[in-house]
Design a protein around this motif. Structure first.
Motif, mmCIF file in Angstrom:
data_model
loop_
_atom_site.group_PDB
_atom_site.id
_atom_site.type_symbol
_atom_site.label_atom_id
_atom_site.label_comp_id
_atom_site.label_asym_id
_atom_site.label_seq_id
_atom_site.Cartn_x
_atom_site.Cartn_y
_atom_site.Cartn_z
ATOM 1 N N GLY A 1 0.801 -1.214 0.000
ATOM 2 C CA GLY A 1 0.000 0.000 0.000
ATOM 3 C C GLY A 1 0.834 1.264 0.000
ATOM 4 N N SER A 2 1.961 1.256 0.715
ATOM 5 C CA SER A 2 2.821 2.443 0.797
ATOM 6 C C SER A 2 3.454 2.779 -0.546
ATOM 7 N N VAL A 3 3.998 1.769 -1.220
ATOM 8 C CA VAL A 3 4.623 2.002 -2.517
ATOM 9 C C VAL A 3 3.576 2.384 -3.561
ATOM 10 N N SER A 4 2.412 1.748 -3.505
ATOM 11 C CA SER A 4 1.342 2.092 -4.441
ATOM 12 C C SER A 4 0.911 3.539 -4.262
ATOM 13 N N LEU A 5 0.771 3.959 -3.011
ATOM 14 C CA LEU A 5 0.374 5.338 -2.738
ATOM 15 C C LEU A 5 1.435 6.314 -3.223
ATOM 16 N N ALA A 6 2.708 6.001 -2.980
ATOM 17 C CA ALA A 6 3.793 6.876 -3.432
ATOM 18 C C ALA A 6 3.763 7.055 -4.947
ATOM 19 N N LEU A 7 3.494 5.974 -5.677
ATOM 20 C CA LEU A 7 3.409 6.061 -7.137
ATOM 21 C C LEU A 7 2.199 6.870 -7.578
ATOM 22 N N GLU A 8 1.087 6.669 -6.900
ATOM 23 C CA GLU A 8 -0.141 7.348 -7.295
ATOM 24 C C GLU A 8 -0.113 8.843 -6.980
ATOM 25 N N LEU A 9 0.819 9.281 -6.139
ATOM 26 C CA LEU A 9 0.977 10.699 -5.828
ATOM 27 C C LEU A 9 1.773 11.449 -6.897
ATOM 28 N N VAL A 10 2.340 10.717 -7.862
ATOM 29 C CA VAL A 10 3.096 11.367 -8.940
ATOM 30 C C VAL A 10 2.146 12.272 -9.722
ATOM 31 N N PRO A 11 2.514 13.542 -9.919
ATOM 32 C CA PRO A 11 1.601 14.480 -10.584
ATOM 33 C C PRO A 11 1.159 14.002 -11.969
ATOM 34 N N VAL A 12 -0.089 14.227 -12.285
ATOM 35 C CA VAL A 12 -0.725 13.997 -13.587
ATOM 36 C C VAL A 12 -0.838 12.513 -13.939
ATOM 37 N N ILE A 13 0.269 11.766 -13.928
ATOM 38 C CA ILE A 13 0.225 10.367 -14.368
ATOM 39 C C ILE A 13 -0.110 9.413 -13.227
ATOM 40 N N GLY A 14 -0.418 9.958 -12.052
ATOM 41 C CA GLY A 14 -0.777 9.108 -10.931
ATOM 42 C C GLY A 14 -1.900 8.127 -11.218
ATOM 43 N N PRO A 15 -2.956 8.538 -11.967
ATOM 44 C CA PRO A 15 -4.027 7.583 -12.274
ATOM 45 C C PRO A 15 -3.549 6.333 -12.992
ATOM 46 N N LEU A 16 -2.523 6.454 -13.821
ATOM 47 C CA LEU A 16 -1.980 5.273 -14.490
ATOM 48 C C LEU A 16 -1.461 4.274 -13.464
ATOM 49 N N PHE A 17 -0.787 4.783 -12.427
ATOM 50 C CA PHE A 17 -0.235 3.899 -11.405
ATOM 51 C C PHE A 17 -1.318 3.271 -10.534
ATOM 52 N N SER A 18 -2.497 3.899 -10.468
ATOM 53 C CA SER A 18 -3.589 3.248 -9.739
ATOM 54 C C SER A 18 -4.013 1.972 -10.449
ATOM 55 N N PHE A 19 -3.880 1.952 -11.788
ATOM 56 C CA PHE A 19 -4.179 0.743 -12.554
ATOM 57 C C PHE A 19 -3.039 -0.271 -12.473
ATOM 58 N N THR A 20 -1.802 0.205 -12.596
ATOM 59 C CA THR A 20 -0.684 -0.736 -12.525
ATOM 60 C C THR A 20 -0.604 -1.388 -11.142
ATOM 61 N N SER A 21 -0.945 -0.636 -10.091
ATOM 62 C CA SER A 21 -0.945 -1.223 -8.748
ATOM 63 C C SER A 21 -1.999 -2.315 -8.641
ATOM 64 N N ASN A 22 -3.101 -2.137 -9.347
ATOM 65 C CA ASN A 22 -4.129 -3.176 -9.382
ATOM 66 C C ASN A 22 -3.601 -4.436 -10.060
ATOM 67 N N VAL A 23 -2.800 -4.246 -11.102
ATOM 68 C CA VAL A 23 -2.131 -5.376 -11.759
ATOM 69 C C VAL A 23 -1.160 -6.038 -10.783
ATOM 70 N N GLY A 24 -0.412 -5.211 -10.044
ATOM 71 C CA GLY A 24 0.514 -5.753 -9.051
ATOM 72 C C GLY A 24 -0.199 -6.576 -7.995
ATOM 73 N N ALA A 25 -1.385 -6.135 -7.587
ATOM 74 C CA ALA A 25 -2.163 -6.891 -6.607
ATOM 75 C C ALA A 25 -2.572 -8.250 -7.167
ATOM 76 N N ALA A 26 -2.900 -8.282 -8.459
ATOM 77 C CA ALA A 26 -3.256 -9.555 -9.100
ATOM 78 C C ALA A 26 -2.046 -10.484 -9.193
ATOM 79 N N LEU A 27 -0.872 -9.919 -9.478
ATOM 80 C CA LEU A 27 0.349 -10.727 -9.526
ATOM 81 C C LEU A 27 0.657 -11.325 -8.157
ATOM 82 N N TRP A 28 0.461 -10.525 -7.123
ATOM 83 C CA TRP A 28 0.662 -11.018 -5.758
ATOM 84 C C TRP A 28 -0.346 -12.127 -5.448
ATOM 85 N N ALA A 29 -1.617 -11.911 -5.815
ATOM 86 C CA ALA A 29 -2.637 -12.931 -5.584
ATOM 87 C C ALA A 29 -2.284 -14.233 -6.307
ATOM 88 N N SER A 30 -1.759 -14.104 -7.521
ATOM 89 C CA SER A 30 -1.347 -15.289 -8.279
ATOM 90 C C SER A 30 -0.249 -16.048 -7.541
#
Length: 272
Positions: free
Chosen positions: A223-252
């Protein structure tokens, strides 16, 4: 004073355990994964441009109207006022961007993205718990994804947003405050990235709470790293999607680990 020391000690231990958990790597790994599998853009491409536009507009407006007043406030507390104020404005902007995205844009895109990654990783039986899977075999991802059998999940948490806003002033303390801010909010928000996983596993509240408690540091790291990425100006929304992919990789990986443990237990029983 003792309570402050206990607070710092608790979060120091949490930070150490979070680092050792290794789950902080999944949000970073997901960036490479989504580049490697461009078919995943099928879900996020239609709404990504709108998210970028909203993110840019809110961030620019927040810096224009609130940056200098917050620089003046941070200057009272210590050095690095310009940097500290920028961190605070980014945090405030993220809260507004998140609110708008959750209300108008995301719909069921995150569930589709999560399921697509699991299908690509060979977890058809798990995904079939809540979604139609068109075919089995070598084909994977969106080519096998059918209609969802469950209502899209609402990951928005009013309590989480309130906690986030209340903890924003931590960023007024240079470096240490920002680290505590990320750890605190990461600990609270980390499990929400696995909301879809809990649904697919048919976990009730008791099972979810137990599962999360056993992995408290791991969810904090993610959650901490995902939040740090999502705080990046303008492109933060992209990282909200990539973090969702990361969560799926972890679940796998969790599913694969559980399967190996089950196989080992079965082999052990046969030997005995």
């Amino acid at each position: 004073m003792d309570s402050l020391q206990a607070f710092l000690t608790e979060y120091t231990c949490l930070a150490k355990d979070a680092l050792l958990s290794g789950t902080w790597f999944y949000p970073l790994q997901s960036i490479y994964y989504i580049i490697r599998y461009p078919s995943l853009y099928q879900v996020i491409a239609p709404i990504l441009l709108r998210c970028f536009s909203v993110s840019a507009g809110i961030t620019c407006a927040m810096f224009f109207f609130t940056y200098l007043p917050q620089v003046a406030f941070c200057a009272i507390l210590g050095p690095f006022a310009f940097l500290t104020a920028a961190t605070m404005v980014l945090g405030e902007s993220y809260a507004l961007i998140l609110l708008v995205m959750r209300m108008f844009f995301l719909e069921d895109a995150q569930d589709k993205l999560f399921d697509a990654v699991l299908l690509q990783r060979g977890h058809e039986e798990l995904v079939a718990q809540s979604r139609q899977v068109k075919s089995r075999g070598k084909s994977s991802g969106f080519r096998t994804m059918g209609k969802s059998l469950t209502k899209p999940l609402d990951r928005f948490s009013k309590e989480g947003l309130v906690r986030y806003i209340i903890s924003l002033p931590l960023n007024s303390v240079p470096v240490v405050g920002t680290i505590l801010f990320l750890l605190y909010n990461g600990m609270k928000s980390g499990p929400r990235y696995h909301t879809r996983y809990f649904q697919l596993k048919r976990m009730d509240k008791k099972d979810r709470d137990s599962f999360i408690d056993e992995r408290r540091a791991a969810y904090t790291a993610f959650g901490s790293v995902s939040l740090a990425l999502e705080l990046v100006p303008v492109i933060g929304p992209l990282f909200s999607f990539t973090s969702n992919v990361g969560a799926a990789l972890w679940a796998s990986d969790l599913e694969n680990s559980a399967a190996r443990q089950q196989l080992g237990s079965e082999v052990q029983i046969e030997i005995e």
